[in-house]
Design an enzyme around this catalytic site. Structure first.
Site, PDB file in Angstrom:
ATOM      1  N   GLY A  10      29.750   1.790 -16.166  1.00 26.22           N
ATOM      2  CA  GLY A  10      28.451   2.016 -15.513  1.00 26.22           C
ATOM      3  C   GLY A  10      28.194   3.510 -15.328  1.00 26.22           C
ATOM      4  O   GLY A  10      29.101   4.245 -14.951  1.00 26.22           O
ATOM      5  N   GLN A  70      20.229   1.886  -7.507  1.00 28.29           N
ATOM      6  CA  GLN A  70      21.286   2.694  -6.868  1.00 28.29           C
ATOM      7  C   GLN A  70      22.041   3.575  -7.860  1.00 28.29           C
ATOM      8  O   GLN A  70      22.742   4.494  -7.476  1.00 28.29           O
ATOM      9  CB  GLN A  70      22.322   1.773  -6.183  1.00 28.29           C
ATOM     10  CG  GLN A  70      21.765   1.007  -5.026  1.00 28.29           C
ATOM     11  CD  GLN A  70      22.634  -0.197  -4.686  1.00 28.29           C
ATOM     12  OE1 GLN A  70      23.429  -0.158  -3.757  1.00 28.29           O
ATOM     13  NE2 GLN A  70      22.492  -1.278  -5.438  1.00 28.29           N
ATOM     14  N   ARG A  71      21.920   3.287  -9.147  1.00 28.02           N
ATOM     15  CA  ARG A  71      22.670   4.071 -10.140  1.00 28.02           C
ATOM     16  C   ARG A  71      21.873   5.251 -10.694  1.00 28.02           C
ATOM     17  O   ARG A  71      22.419   6.070 -11.437  1.00 28.02           O
ATOM     18  CB  ARG A  71      23.089   3.153 -11.298  1.00 28.02           C
ATOM     19  CG  ARG A  71      24.192   2.186 -10.940  1.00 28.02           C
ATOM     20  CD  ARG A  71      25.347   2.252 -11.907  1.00 28.02           C
ATOM     21  NE  ARG A  71      24.957   1.935 -13.239  1.00 28.02           N
ATOM     22  CZ  ARG A  71      25.184   0.765 -13.849  1.00 28.02           C
ATOM     23  NH1 ARG A  71      25.823  -0.191 -13.196  1.00 28.02           N
ATOM     24  NH2 ARG A  71      24.813   0.558 -15.073  1.00 28.02           N
ATOM     25  N   ALA A 101      23.501  -0.166  10.724  1.00 31.12           N
ATOM     26  CA  ALA A 101      23.421  -1.628  10.540  1.00 31.12           C
ATOM     27  C   ALA A 101      24.097  -2.378  11.684  1.00 31.12           C
ATOM     28  O   ALA A 101      25.063  -1.896  12.275  1.00 31.12           O
ATOM     29  CB  ALA A 101      24.077  -1.999   9.215  1.00 31.12           C
ATOM     30  N   ARG A 158      30.220  -0.489 -22.376  1.00 27.16           N
ATOM     31  CA  ARG A 158      31.522  -1.135 -22.168  1.00 27.16           C
ATOM     32  C   ARG A 158      31.926  -1.674 -23.534  1.00 27.16           C
ATOM     33  O   ARG A 158      31.123  -2.330 -24.188  1.00 27.16           O
ATOM     34  CB  ARG A 158      31.413  -2.240 -21.118  1.00 27.16           C
ATOM     35  CG  ARG A 158      31.040  -1.683 -19.751  1.00 27.16           C
ATOM     36  CD  ARG A 158      31.174  -2.717 -18.643  1.00 27.16           C
ATOM     37  NE  ARG A 158      31.017  -2.068 -17.341  1.00 27.16           N
ATOM     38  CZ  ARG A 158      29.882  -2.019 -16.661  1.00 27.16           C
ATOM     39  NH1 ARG A 158      28.805  -2.586 -17.139  1.00 27.16           N
ATOM     40  NH2 ARG A 158      29.821  -1.412 -15.500  1.00 27.16           N
ATOM     41  N   CYS A 159      33.128  -1.380 -23.993  1.00 27.79           N
ATOM     42  CA  CYS A 159      33.493  -1.651 -25.387  1.00 27.79           C
ATOM     43  C   CYS A 159      34.620  -2.687 -25.488  1.00 27.79           C
ATOM     44  O   CYS A 159      35.761  -2.408 -25.117  1.00 27.79           O
ATOM     45  CB  CYS A 159      33.904  -0.335 -26.048  1.00 27.79           C
ATOM     46  SG  CYS A 159      34.440  -0.518 -27.746  1.00 27.79           S
ATOM     47  N   ARG A 173      13.589  -0.868   7.320  1.00 27.68           N
ATOM     48  CA  ARG A 173      13.637  -0.908   8.788  1.00 27.68           C
ATOM     49  C   ARG A 173      12.218  -0.886   9.387  1.00 27.68           C
ATOM     50  O   ARG A 173      11.932  -1.594  10.351  1.00 27.68           O
ATOM     51  CB  ARG A 173      14.452   0.279   9.309  1.00 27.68           C
ATOM     52  CG  ARG A 173      14.621   0.278  10.810  1.00 27.68           C
ATOM     53  CD  ARG A 173      15.362   1.511  11.263  1.00 27.68           C
ATOM     54  NE  ARG A 173      16.796   1.463  11.014  1.00 27.68           N
ATOM     55  CZ  ARG A 173      17.664   0.757  11.740  1.00 27.68           C
ATOM     56  NH1 ARG A 173      17.243   0.040  12.756  1.00 27.68           N
ATOM     57  NH2 ARG A 173      18.940   0.773  11.465  1.00 27.68           N
ATOM     58  N   ASP A 199      30.852   3.252  -7.155  1.00 28.36           N
ATOM     59  CA  ASP A 199      31.608   2.327  -6.297  1.00 28.36           C
ATOM     60  C   ASP A 199      32.639   3.025  -5.405  1.00 28.36           C
ATOM     61  O   ASP A 199      33.092   2.449  -4.416  1.00 28.36           O
ATOM     62  CB  ASP A 199      32.333   1.283  -7.154  1.00 28.36           C
ATOM     63  CG  ASP A 199      31.381   0.486  -8.035  1.00 28.36           C
ATOM     64  OD1 ASP A 199      30.191   0.407  -7.692  1.00 28.36           O
ATOM     65  OD2 ASP A 199      31.839  -0.053  -9.070  1.00 28.36           O
ATOM     66  N   THR A 222      31.852   6.916 -10.806  1.00 28.47           N
ATOM     67  CA  THR A 222      31.330   5.575 -10.500  1.00 28.47           C
ATOM     68  C   THR A 222      30.719   5.590  -9.096  1.00 28.47           C
ATOM     69  O   THR A 222      31.259   6.241  -8.194  1.00 28.47           O
ATOM     70  CB  THR A 222      32.423   4.482 -10.575  1.00 28.47           C
ATOM     71  OG1 THR A 222      31.966   3.310  -9.886  1.00 28.47           O
ATOM     72  CG2 THR A 222      33.740   4.895  -9.934  1.00 28.47           C
ATOM     73  N   ASP A 280      37.848   2.571 -13.492  1.00 28.66           N
ATOM     74  CA  ASP A 280      39.166   2.006 -13.848  1.00 28.66           C
ATOM     75  C   ASP A 280      39.308   1.657 -15.323  1.00 28.66           C
ATOM     76  O   ASP A 280      40.303   1.983 -15.962  1.00 28.66           O
ATOM     77  CB  ASP A 280      39.385   0.699 -13.065  1.00 28.66           C
ATOM     78  CG  ASP A 280      39.968   0.976 -11.706  1.00 28.66           C
ATOM     79  OD1 ASP A 280      40.234   2.149 -11.420  1.00 28.66           O
ATOM     80  OD2 ASP A 280      40.135   0.011 -10.939  1.00 28.66           O
ATOM     81  N   ASP A 335      35.725   3.346  -5.929  1.00 28.07           N
ATOM     82  CA  ASP A 335      36.839   2.395  -5.828  1.00 28.07           C
ATOM     83  C   ASP A 335      38.076   2.835  -6.616  1.00 28.07           C
ATOM     84  O   ASP A 335      38.938   2.019  -6.896  1.00 28.07           O
ATOM     85  CB  ASP A 335      36.376   1.009  -6.320  1.00 28.07           C
ATOM     86  CG  ASP A 335      35.914   1.043  -7.774  1.00 28.07           C
ATOM     87  OD1 ASP A 335      35.707   2.143  -8.322  1.00 28.07           O
ATOM     88  OD2 ASP A 335      35.760  -0.042  -8.365  1.00 28.07           O
ATOM     89  N   ARG A 352      30.732  -3.490  -6.916  1.00 30.95           N
ATOM     90  CA  ARG A 352      31.632  -4.403  -7.651  1.00 30.95           C
ATOM     91  C   ARG A 352      32.549  -5.120  -6.668  1.00 30.95           C
ATOM     92  O   ARG A 352      32.047  -5.796  -5.796  1.00 30.95           O
ATOM     93  CB  ARG A 352      32.430  -3.631  -8.707  1.00 30.95           C
ATOM     94  CG  ARG A 352      32.947  -4.539  -9.824  1.00 30.95           C
ATOM     95  CD  ARG A 352      33.719  -3.758 -10.841  1.00 30.95           C
ATOM     96  NE  ARG A 352      32.866  -2.909 -11.644  1.00 30.95           N
ATOM     97  CZ  ARG A 352      32.294  -3.295 -12.785  1.00 30.95           C
ATOM     98  NH1 ARG A 352      32.504  -4.504 -13.245  1.00 30.95           N
ATOM     99  NH2 ARG A 352      31.528  -2.489 -13.455  1.00 30.95           N
ATOM    100  N   ARG A 390      11.981  -8.911  12.342  1.00 30.86           N
ATOM    101  CA  ARG A 390      12.813  -9.711  11.439  1.00 30.86           C
ATOM    102  C   ARG A 390      14.209  -9.118  11.298  1.00 30.86           C
ATOM    103  O   ARG A 390      14.495  -8.026  11.779  1.00 30.86           O
ATOM    104  CB  ARG A 390      12.171  -9.720  10.051  1.00 30.86           C
ATOM    105  CG  ARG A 390      10.968 -10.592   9.920  1.00 30.86           C
ATOM    106  CD  ARG A 390      10.322 -10.369   8.575  1.00 30.86           C
ATOM    107  NE  ARG A 390       9.279 -11.342   8.330  1.00 30.86           N
ATOM    108  CZ  ARG A 390       8.333 -11.193   7.412  1.00 30.86           C
ATOM    109  NH1 ARG A 390       8.299 -10.118   6.654  1.00 30.86           N
ATOM    110  NH2 ARG A 390       7.418 -12.138   7.237  1.00 30.86           N
ATOM    111  N   ARG A 437      30.766  24.025 -20.912  1.00 29.06           N
ATOM    112  CA  ARG A 437      30.696  25.460 -20.608  1.00 29.06           C
ATOM    113  C   ARG A 437      32.100  26.045 -20.399  1.00 29.06           C
ATOM    114  O   ARG A 437      32.364  27.170 -20.837  1.00 29.06           O
ATOM    115  CB  ARG A 437      29.861  25.684 -19.345  1.00 29.06           C
ATOM    116  CG  ARG A 437      28.401  25.279 -19.515  1.00 29.06           C
ATOM    117  CD  ARG A 437      27.494  26.491 -19.625  1.00 29.06           C
ATOM    118  NE  ARG A 437      26.151  26.127 -20.001  1.00 29.06           N
ATOM    119  CZ  ARG A 437      25.091  26.142 -19.180  1.00 29.06           C
ATOM    120  NH1 ARG A 437      25.244  26.463 -17.910  1.00 29.06           N
ATOM    121  NH2 ARG A 437      23.893  25.819 -19.636  1.00 29.06           N
TER     122      ARG A 437
END
Ligand code: F6P
Length: 325
Positions: free
Chosen positions: A16, A257-258, A191, A77-78, A159, A132, A130, A108, A134, A176, A167, A30
């Site tokens: 990603g 988000q990405r 939150a 992704r391969c 908000r 994430d 990434t 990863d 992670d 992920r 609500r 550079r």
């Protein structure tokens, strides 16, 4: 003994995309140019390495990309690269191009590929890219800050409308299998609850009772952040409605988000990590991942890193429970 002088460095982005990948590519091209090392850009991740989809990157060809999200090298992704045959094809491409060193930017899966190539004699360095956050051996991955701020901006807007309608907003964020993004977005958005795969939640105590109590004490709206790896936002919203009688609405933030121009934090991290990766290759290192520890750039063995698991910061979890009333 002096390390062998490297001739040609390749750089690819895989998995990603994340905001700041371009800033890392720029720093690599550079820094290589400053040391009179040739730099090649491999397009479309490991697919490009298998198929020889390569462009030349000099100091000028990366002009202006520091401000841009995504990756100028494209990403993928391969599946073929997961086979012995695919890895051998990639090694052949490296040999054919006289490319003795490779920098791979991603998560990863990207580092597993880097390790496979290092085992075959190509000097490889990984850079964590990434949203994430992670990757176990590093406290920071390129793109995380921009993604947090993009998600936060959306939650702040939600908000306003949740307040007007009294609500509850249930917002699903990416990550992920990890809850880092959810934890940062949730803490910064104030939150009521943050649901992550890493920490168990008692729905009655941590969500329903909190919402009921907040209502009685005068709060008109509530924000619940759910990590995509935790569970279904729809079901959580339905349960909140049934147990508290408060209307709940679901928002799945998804791929927005990405994207976006990287924040200063991501540009600096990417620039420092990209340049450090070139230094590592110059010193003869291979199978290392560039990391951040206590705010400083350092490096770590890829094989070891792939065997560890990352925990959520317990201090953040504790504070979140204290302040979300
Ligand atoms: O790893 C980055 C990430 O955005 C995850 O947060 C998410 O689960 C996944 O990629 C989505 O992948 P794709 O772009 O293939 O839908």
């Amino acid at each position: 003994m002096e390390p062998k002088r490297i001739k040609r460095i390749g750089v690819l982005t895989s998995g990603g995309d994340s905001p700041g990948m371009n800033a890392a590519i720029r720093a690599i091209a550079r820094s290589a140019s400053a040391y009179s090392i040739e730099c090649l850009g491999i397009r479309r991740g490991y697919n490009g390495l298998i198929n020889g989809d390569v462009i030349s990157l000099d100091a000028r060809s990366v002009d202006g990309i520091i401000t841009r999200g995504g990756t100028m090298l494209y990403t993928a992704r391969c599946e073929e690269f997961k086979t012995e045959e695919g890895i051998n094809k990639a090694v052949n491409t490296c040999q054919y191009l006289g490319m003795d060193s490779l920098i791979t930017i991603g998560g990863d899966g990207t580092f597993r590929g880097a390790k496979d190539l290092s085992d075959k004699g190509i000097h490889t360095i990984g850079i964590p890219g990434t949203i994430d956050n992670d990757i176990v051996c590093t406290e920071y991955t390129i793109g995380f800050d921009t993604a947090c701020n993009t998600a936060l901006d959306a939650v702040d807007k939600l908000r306003d409308t949740m307040h007007s309608h009294e609500r509850c907003s249930v917002v699903e964020v990416m990550g992920r299998h990890a809850g880092y993004l959810a934890m940062y977005v949730g803490l910064s958005a104030g939150a009521t609850a943050i649901l992550t795969p890493e920490s168990p939640v008692d729905f009655e105590e941590d969500i329903f009772e909190k919402i009921r109590h907040a209502r009685i004490s005068g709060r008109s709206h509530h924000i619940i952040i759910v990590a995509e790896g935790y569970g279904k936002a729809d079901e959580i919203a339905e349960r909140i409605h049934q147990e508290t009688g408060i209307e709940a609405r679901v928002t799945i933030l998804g791929h927005v988000q990405r994207g976006g121009s990287p924040t200063a934090r991501d540009r600096v991290a990417a620039t420092m990590m990209g340049s450090y990766a070139v230094e590592l290759l110059k010193s003869g290192s291979t199978n290392r991942v560039v990391c951040m520890k206590d705010g400083k750039i350092c490096d770590f063995d890829i094989t070891e890193a792939l065997q560890m698991s990352k925990e959520l910061d317990p201090a953040m979890q504790k504070v979140q429970k204290l302040v979300s009333i």
